[in-house]
Design an enzyme around this catalytic site. Structure first.
Site, short mmCIF file in Angstrom:
data_model
loop_
_atom_site.label_atom_id
_atom_site.label_comp_id
_atom_site.label_asym_id
_atom_site.label_seq_id
_atom_site.Cartn_x
_atom_site.Cartn_y
_atom_site.Cartn_z
N ASN A 195 -0.12 51.53 43.53
CA ASN A 195 0.61 50.34 44.00
C ASN A 195 -0.26 49.15 43.65
O ASN A 195 -1.26 48.88 44.30
CB ASN A 195 0.84 50.45 45.51
CG ASN A 195 1.52 49.21 46.08
OD1 ASN A 195 1.97 48.34 45.32
ND2 ASN A 195 1.59 49.13 47.40
N LYS A 231 0.28 46.03 43.86
CA LYS A 231 0.45 44.89 44.75
C LYS A 231 0.48 43.59 43.92
O LYS A 231 0.95 43.60 42.78
CB LYS A 231 -0.63 44.88 45.84
CG LYS A 231 -0.67 46.21 46.61
CD LYS A 231 -1.52 46.19 47.83
CE LYS A 231 -1.48 47.57 48.49
NZ LYS A 231 -2.29 47.65 49.68
N HIS A 287 6.60 49.34 53.08
CA HIS A 287 5.14 49.16 53.09
C HIS A 287 4.77 48.22 54.25
O HIS A 287 5.47 47.25 54.52
CB HIS A 287 4.67 48.58 51.75
CG HIS A 287 3.19 48.71 51.58
ND1 HIS A 287 2.31 47.88 52.22
CD2 HIS A 287 2.44 49.60 50.87
CE1 HIS A 287 1.07 48.24 51.92
NE2 HIS A 287 1.12 49.29 51.09
N GLU A 322 2.68 45.96 54.52
CA GLU A 322 2.50 44.54 54.17
C GLU A 322 3.85 43.81 54.11
O GLU A 322 3.94 42.63 54.46
CB GLU A 322 1.76 44.43 52.82
CG GLU A 322 0.28 44.77 52.99
CD GLU A 322 -0.37 45.39 51.75
OE1 GLU A 322 0.22 45.32 50.66
OE2 GLU A 322 -1.48 45.96 51.91
N GLU A 341 0.66 55.75 55.75
CA GLU A 341 -0.43 54.81 55.51
C GLU A 341 -0.86 54.17 56.83
O GLU A 341 -0.21 53.21 57.29
CB GLU A 341 0.03 53.71 54.56
CG GLU A 341 0.39 54.22 53.18
CD GLU A 341 0.34 53.12 52.14
OE1 GLU A 341 -0.22 53.38 51.09
OE2 GLU A 341 0.80 52.00 52.41
N GLY A 356 -6.87 49.03 52.50
CA GLY A 356 -7.74 48.00 51.92
C GLY A 356 -8.97 47.69 52.75
O GLY A 356 -9.65 46.69 52.54
N SER A 413 -7.28 53.37 51.49
CA SER A 413 -8.66 53.52 51.01
C SER A 413 -8.91 54.89 50.38
O SER A 413 -9.97 55.47 50.53
CB SER A 413 -9.65 53.25 52.13
OG SER A 413 -9.51 51.92 52.59
O1 LIG Z 1 0.05 51.16 48.91
C1 LIG Z 1 -1.13 51.40 49.00
C2 LIG Z 1 -1.87 51.26 50.19
O2 LIG Z 1 -1.56 50.06 50.79
C3 LIG Z 1 -3.31 51.61 50.12
O3 LIG Z 1 -4.08 50.56 49.69
P1 LIG Z 1 -5.64 50.80 49.44
O4 LIG Z 1 -5.74 52.04 48.65
O5 LIG Z 1 -6.10 49.58 48.76
O6 LIG Z 1 -6.23 50.97 50.80
#
Ligand SMILES: O=C[C@H](O)COP(=O)(O)O
Length: 549
Positions: A305, A307, A392, A394, A464, A470, A510
């Protein structure tokens, strides 16, 4: 064995019973006994209680005579009394049978100064009479003397005779007068009789025509408003109507009612505990179903992803790198990259769709029309993408996407042939208050558990935990496994075990090449949804390669 109260709550019943006994005893001591079993109870007519019926049994006495004749002594009775040759020596009389004793046999009132018997004038008086009963004034409680004096004044105002009956000495009576300023007359009555009349020193008795209308301890003497009316018009002059059965019922209710309520609450608590336990056991049974080894039936997926991190050129470069890496060394899982809308069409051109799937990070909750800035599911599909990420955290957090909005988006994405990677997860606060299961279940219930089993085939779930996204703070593999196992059990509850076995559930938060092997080794973790580590081909490949370990 059937229980009225659970073992853990027994102490409440025991303590309540003890407190109840103490309170009842305390009230009886402070006021008067709750039940009066003595001859001078309220309602008793004293003269009548003293009467001896005409046909009452008389006491029987027997006299024995001791006589002597020729040095020999012998005992005789009146029946065999000997002739005059016997000489009388002595006699003895014994009571062989007790006669009738009236319930009140010891009540008398004598004027303290003259010794004159006032019993009759007290008992035969027509109307009310106050008797202050103080067996021994030297030990009488003088704290309420103000109330006694007020009562005496009241008696004088309405011409009600008022006597203090005591067995005390003249000295004790004088001392009482000095302390309390008592002006009422003092009479002498037997101490035991006074103690029998009322269990309070002093106590008050109200007679009407020789009948006991009421009695009070010195702690509850009538005062104030009760003395504002003449006794004939006041409640003071009326006999209380509380019957013994009524009192017993009241006491039983005070004891039984709280215990009944407690028992009901306890049973309700025990029942809800049983229901919770049963639910837990059912869940555990489901957990156990999925807790063995990884199913070969479902797809293993690593999805990136991106983002809002890369511009178009950077995105195309990364997509090419990933494509090349996958071409060079075939992955043994499905690989998907989810990009911003503007990348989709271009990235689709550089990817080998057999090796790397393509997805969007969002789509509109509207089918088509004047929704400036929005990108519909149909548009996403038209770029060549096969997937879309929905739900998601976010999007939920920053763009206010509710369960209802997501439900619409999921429906539209499926309608236009997209596979949905549906995300769910709890905040740190929710986990710390152990609400993660409920939160995740509610998210699924609200947006995807309405789907048919057929539609469900195009759903991939991604757990998640928000606190791990993150932050560098990964959920431990056991934490992730436990949640995914729980999620799979809710899918099984909804769609059956077989569908649950076929549903791919990813972990995100993460996830990196270093922790992916450990995470992916868990029976219920079918891959990862990767954020930061999907922005470099090498890092992303490292995670994909975890499936080879
Ligand atoms: O969609 C992915 C997640 O939000 C995980 O993000 P991350 O791997 O940066 O923690």
């Amino acid at each position: 064995m059937f229980r009225f109260i659970s073992e853990s709550n027994q102490w409440i019943v025991i303590n309540y019973t003890i407190v109840f006994i103490f309170v009842c005893s305390g009230l009886s001591l402070y006021y008067l006994p709750l039940f009066d079993f003595r001859p001078y109870r309220i309602g008793t007519n004293i003269p009548r209680g003293m009467e001896i019926p005409k046909d009452a049994e008389q006491p029987l006495f027997e006299t024995t005579f001791i006589m002597e004749k020729g040095g020999q002594r012998k005992e005789f009775t009146l029946n065999d009394y000997p002739d005059s040759t016997w000489k009388f020596i002595d006699s003895k009389t014994v009571q062989v049978k007790e006669g009738y004793i009236p319930p009140i046999h010891d009540f008398s009132v004598a004027d303290r100064k003259t010794g004159k018997d006032l019993t009759d004038s007290v008992l035969r008086h027509k109307g009310y009479t106050f008797l202050l009963i103080a067996p021994y004034l030297e030990r009488a409680d003088d704290s309420n003397f103000g109330d006694i004096d007020q009562l005496y004044e009241y008696a004088q105002t309405y011409n009600i005779p008022f006597y203090c009956l005591t067995a005390s000495t003249a000295k004790a009576i004088q001392r009482w007068r000095d302390i309390t300023g008592a002006e009422y007359p003092f009479c002498i009555t037997d101490e035991t009789t006074l103690k029998t009349i009322v269990r309070s020193n002093p106590g008050l008795l109200l007679l009407k025509d020789g009948t006991i209308i009421n009695k009070w301890s010195h702690n509850q003497l009538p005062n104030g408003a009760k003395l504002s009316l003449p006794i004939t018009q006041s409640a003071l002059g009326k006999m209380p109507q509380d019957s013994v059965p009524g009192k017993i019922l009241e006491i039983i209710l005070w004891f039984i009612l709280p215990l009944t309520l407690l028992t009901l609450a306890d049973r309700l608590w025990a029942w809800s505990k049983w229901v919770r336990l049963k639910e837990k056991k059912d869940k555990q049974r489901l957990y156990q179903l999925f807790n063995k080894k990884k199913s070969k039936m479902r797809k293993k997926i690593v999805a990136g992803n991106w983002k809002m991190n890369l511009n178009l050129q950077e995105g195309i470069v990364l997509a090419k790198e990933i494509n090349e890496a996958m071409t060079a060394e075939k992955p043994n899982c499905d690989v998907v990259i989810c990009t911003p809308f503007i990348h989709l069409a271009s990235v689709a051109q550089v990817l080998n769709a057999d090796l790397v799937g393509l997805g969007a990070e969002n789509c509109a909750d509207k089918e088509k029309g004047a929704f400036t800035g929005e990108v519909s599911a149909e548009m996403v599909k038209s770029t060549g993408a096969q997937y879309v990420i929905l739900g998601h955290s976010e999007r939920r957090q920053y763009y206010g996407e509710t369960a209802e909005i997501l439900k619409e988006k999921v429906q539209l994405a499926l309608k236009h042939g997209l596979k949905v990677i549906f995300c769910c997860g709890e905040t740190l606060e929710e986990r710390e208050s152990n609400r993660q299961n409920a939160v995740v279940k509610a998210e699924l219930d609200g947006s995807v558990f309405n789907l048919t089993a057929e539609e469900w085939k195009n759903i991939v779930l991604a757990y998640e935990p928000i606190w791990a996204i993150g932050t560098g703070k990964t959920a431990t593999s056991d934490q992730a496994e436990e949640m995914l196992c729980y999620i799979r059990s809710t899918v099984a509850e909804k769609y059956g075990k077989e569908v649950a076995e076929e549903t791919s559930i990813l972990y995100g938060g993460s996830c990196k090449a270093s922790n992916a092997p450990e995470l992916f080794s868990k029976p219920n973790i079918d891959g990862g949804l990767i954020g930061g580590a999907s922005l470099k081909a090498a890092d992303f490949k490292g995670i994909i390669d975890a499936w080879k370990k």
